[in-house]
Design an enzyme around this catalytic site. Sequence first.
Site, PDB file in Angstrom:
ATOM      1  N   ASP A 139       2.608  -5.419   7.958  1.00  0.00           N
ATOM      2  CA  ASP A 139       1.392  -4.618   7.966  1.00  0.00           C
ATOM      3  C   ASP A 139       0.216  -5.589   7.814  1.00  0.00           C
ATOM      4  O   ASP A 139       0.158  -6.358   6.840  1.00  0.00           O
ATOM      5  CB  ASP A 139       1.441  -3.608   6.802  1.00  0.00           C
ATOM      6  CG  ASP A 139       0.214  -2.705   6.752  1.00  0.00           C
ATOM      7  OD1 ASP A 139      -0.870  -3.135   7.193  1.00  0.00           O
ATOM      8  OD2 ASP A 139       0.347  -1.575   6.242  1.00  0.00           O
TER       9      ASP A 139
ATOM     10  N   ARG B 207     -13.041  -4.300  -6.590  1.00  0.00           N
ATOM     11  CA  ARG B 207     -12.623  -5.069  -5.425  1.00  0.00           C
ATOM     12  C   ARG B 207     -13.831  -5.394  -4.545  1.00  0.00           C
ATOM     13  O   ARG B 207     -14.660  -4.531  -4.279  1.00  0.00           O
ATOM     14  CB  ARG B 207     -11.615  -4.212  -4.668  1.00  0.00           C
ATOM     15  CG  ARG B 207     -10.865  -4.887  -3.586  1.00  0.00           C
ATOM     16  CD  ARG B 207      -9.770  -3.972  -3.069  1.00  0.00           C
ATOM     17  NE  ARG B 207     -10.326  -2.828  -2.360  1.00  0.00           N
ATOM     18  CZ  ARG B 207      -9.715  -2.164  -1.386  1.00  0.00           C
ATOM     19  NH1 ARG B 207      -8.491  -2.529  -1.037  1.00  0.00           N
ATOM     20  NH2 ARG B 207     -10.273  -1.147  -0.782  1.00  0.00           N
TER      21      ARG B 207
ATOM     22  N   TYR C 269     -10.284  -0.360  11.350  1.00  0.00           N
ATOM     23  CA  TYR C 269     -11.553   0.064  10.730  1.00  0.00           C
ATOM     24  C   TYR C 269     -11.921  -0.801   9.533  1.00  0.00           C
ATOM     25  O   TYR C 269     -12.940  -0.589   8.916  1.00  0.00           O
ATOM     26  CB  TYR C 269     -11.494   1.536  10.306  1.00  0.00           C
ATOM     27  CG  TYR C 269     -10.273   1.920   9.493  1.00  0.00           C
ATOM     28  CD1 TYR C 269     -10.183   1.603   8.146  1.00  0.00           C
ATOM     29  CD2 TYR C 269      -9.205   2.571  10.092  1.00  0.00           C
ATOM     30  CE1 TYR C 269      -9.056   1.927   7.416  1.00  0.00           C
ATOM     31  CE2 TYR C 269      -8.065   2.904   9.368  1.00  0.00           C
ATOM     32  CZ  TYR C 269      -7.999   2.581   8.030  1.00  0.00           C
ATOM     33  OH  TYR C 269      -6.877   2.887   7.314  1.00  0.00           O
ATOM     34  N   LYS C 270     -11.064  -1.781   9.172  1.00  0.00           N
ATOM     35  CA  LYS C 270     -11.398  -2.673   8.053  1.00  0.00           C
ATOM     36  C   LYS C 270     -12.153  -3.880   8.614  1.00  0.00           C
ATOM     37  O   LYS C 270     -13.289  -3.738   9.028  1.00  0.00           O
ATOM     38  CB  LYS C 270     -10.127  -3.017   7.280  1.00  0.00           C
ATOM     39  CG  LYS C 270      -9.571  -1.766   6.557  1.00  0.00           C
ATOM     40  CD  LYS C 270      -8.237  -1.940   5.883  1.00  0.00           C
ATOM     41  CE  LYS C 270      -7.810  -0.625   5.209  1.00  0.00           C
ATOM     42  NZ  LYS C 270      -6.390  -0.615   4.834  1.00  0.00           N
TER      43      LYS C 270
ATOM     44  N   PHE D  69       0.861  -1.187   0.000  1.00  0.00           N
ATOM     45  CA  PHE D  69       0.000   0.000   0.000  1.00  0.00           C
ATOM     46  C   PHE D  69       0.896   1.237   0.000  1.00  0.00           C
ATOM     47  O   PHE D  69       1.843   1.315   0.784  1.00  0.00           O
ATOM     48  CB  PHE D  69      -0.874  -0.041   1.250  1.00  0.00           C
ATOM     49  CG  PHE D  69      -2.008   0.939   1.237  1.00  0.00           C
ATOM     50  CD1 PHE D  69      -3.182   0.655   0.554  1.00  0.00           C
ATOM     51  CD2 PHE D  69      -1.914   2.134   1.925  1.00  0.00           C
ATOM     52  CE1 PHE D  69      -4.240   1.554   0.562  1.00  0.00           C
ATOM     53  CE2 PHE D  69      -2.971   3.038   1.932  1.00  0.00           C
ATOM     54  CZ  PHE D  69      -4.135   2.748   1.248  1.00  0.00           C
TER      55      PHE D  69
HETATM   56  C1  LIG Z   1      -5.735   0.720   4.677  1.00  0.00           C
HETATM   57  C2  LIG Z   1      -4.236   0.628   4.710  1.00  0.00           C
HETATM   58  C3  LIG Z   1      -3.461   1.609   5.327  1.00  0.00           C
HETATM   59  C4  LIG Z   1      -4.099   2.862   5.837  1.00  0.00           C
HETATM   60  O1  LIG Z   1      -3.298   3.585   6.712  1.00  0.00           O
HETATM   61  P1  LIG Z   1      -3.977   4.714   7.613  1.00  0.00           P
HETATM   62  O2  LIG Z   1      -2.850   5.393   8.264  1.00  0.00           O
HETATM   63  O3  LIG Z   1      -4.902   4.013   8.557  1.00  0.00           O
HETATM   64  O4  LIG Z   1      -4.754   5.618   6.713  1.00  0.00           O
HETATM   65  C5  LIG Z   1      -2.100   1.400   5.431  1.00  0.00           C
HETATM   66  N1  LIG Z   1      -1.522   0.279   4.930  1.00  0.00           N
HETATM   67  C6  LIG Z   1      -2.245  -0.670   4.300  1.00  0.00           C
HETATM   68  C7  LIG Z   1      -1.579  -1.876   3.767  1.00  0.00           C
HETATM   69  C8  LIG Z   1      -3.619  -0.514   4.158  1.00  0.00           C
HETATM   70  O5  LIG Z   1      -4.327  -1.418   3.499  1.00  0.00           O
END
Ligand SMILES: *Cc1c(COP(=O)(O)O)cnc(C)c1O
Length: 406
Positions: A193, A365, A218-219, A122
């Site tokens: 992560d 997705r 939050y996911k 990400f």
């Molecule tokens: C959703 C996601 C994030 C989001 O990071 P935030 O700091 O919570 O906005 C980071 N890394 C990955 C791999 C994600 O899927």
Amino acid sequence: MLRGTVMDAGTDFSATKAQFDLPAGVIYLDGNSLGPLPEGAAERVATMMREEWGQRLIRGWNDAGWMAAPERIGDRIAPLVGAAAGTVTMGDTLSIKMFQALAAALDLRPERKVVLSDDGNFPTDLYMARGLIDTLGRGHELRIVAPEAVEEAIDDSVAVLMLTEVDYRTGRLHDMARLTAKAHAAGALAVWDLAHSAGALPIDLAGAGADFAAGCTYKYLNGGPGAPAFIYVAPRWADVARPALSGWLGHAAPFAFDLDYRPGAGVSRMRVGTPPIIGLAALDAALDVWDGVRLADIRRASIALCERFIAEVEARCPALTLASPRDPAQRGSQVSFRHPQGYAICQALIARGVIGDFRAPDALRFGFAPLYIDEADVLAAVVVLEAVMSEALWDRPEYRTRARVT
Ligand SMILES: *Cc1c(COP(=O)(O)O)cnc(C)c1O
């Protein structure tokens, strides 16, 4: 035939499904991006605001346990990620927790200069790594390879292997235990992560020997928009890791107000500033849904739902190309399909109550969370998708205008 046997009849999730407040007429296949509202969360937050904030005022930090909430809730996340009690704390966002984890890991390998990651990661993780490297100014290199090339790229120049276990676009699943072992054999540390893994599949941080990990809540954990992130520090590093963002609430004695920073004991040193108590209250209630739920059952049901979805879509929507690994063992709890008009298709689906999302350049997705999605939802979603595709219902100008959030 296959159809009948693919579904898992063994686990009944009707009790967890009843705990979600999904709007009528909506099939929600985007819980991998923002989990839906658990009924208990709205009530808990309202009570917390009225009774704790409203009545106890500043006394809430002690009387209502606010100051201890990050570790108390970290201990509720721990079993979901295969971590021992006392190794997880909460706060800030995942981007910030990844920054801290990577900084701490780099500090533990001062003689090495390479951060190894992959191009399925990400972007925020890569941005944070670049920012950290620039701030450190010690000549680190962010080396980005294809996901399939990661294992081979681990050599003794690598300080830290920094990966996201489940690819946000395709759902491709890395083998955490194997890659962590490879990193360790090369003298590197492994930072994971868990954004698309926590609550989606069984995770064994301790068993895999991960050094640091972080994830959002939050996911698949349904903590609500902007819910606080979690960070894990392996016990062997807990009292030596340098937290990098050395805020007062990670200090050994915040209320001594010393001018000098002294990190607190264990994972608590990864706390930075004042914890987000309202968000933690929502998350705490959302975690109640997991009581008595086994991640092995979630995984089995999730695979059955994804397999059914893929089979139905491929049979009925030939213009869509599977972007996710076909082997369920190599996939998280989401399925993506490619189409050049992916964005418009996604908007047409949303207009008809089937909520998935779009990830540039061309991926549609769909996330499958057995806590509240069942086989009937999958089949109903495919009926809508088939109509959108076969009648080109997506082909309207208003479906092509990109919103700020896709
Ligand atoms: C959703 C996601 C994030 C989001 O990071 P935030 O700091 O919570 O906005 C980071 N890394 C990955 C791999 C994600 O899927």
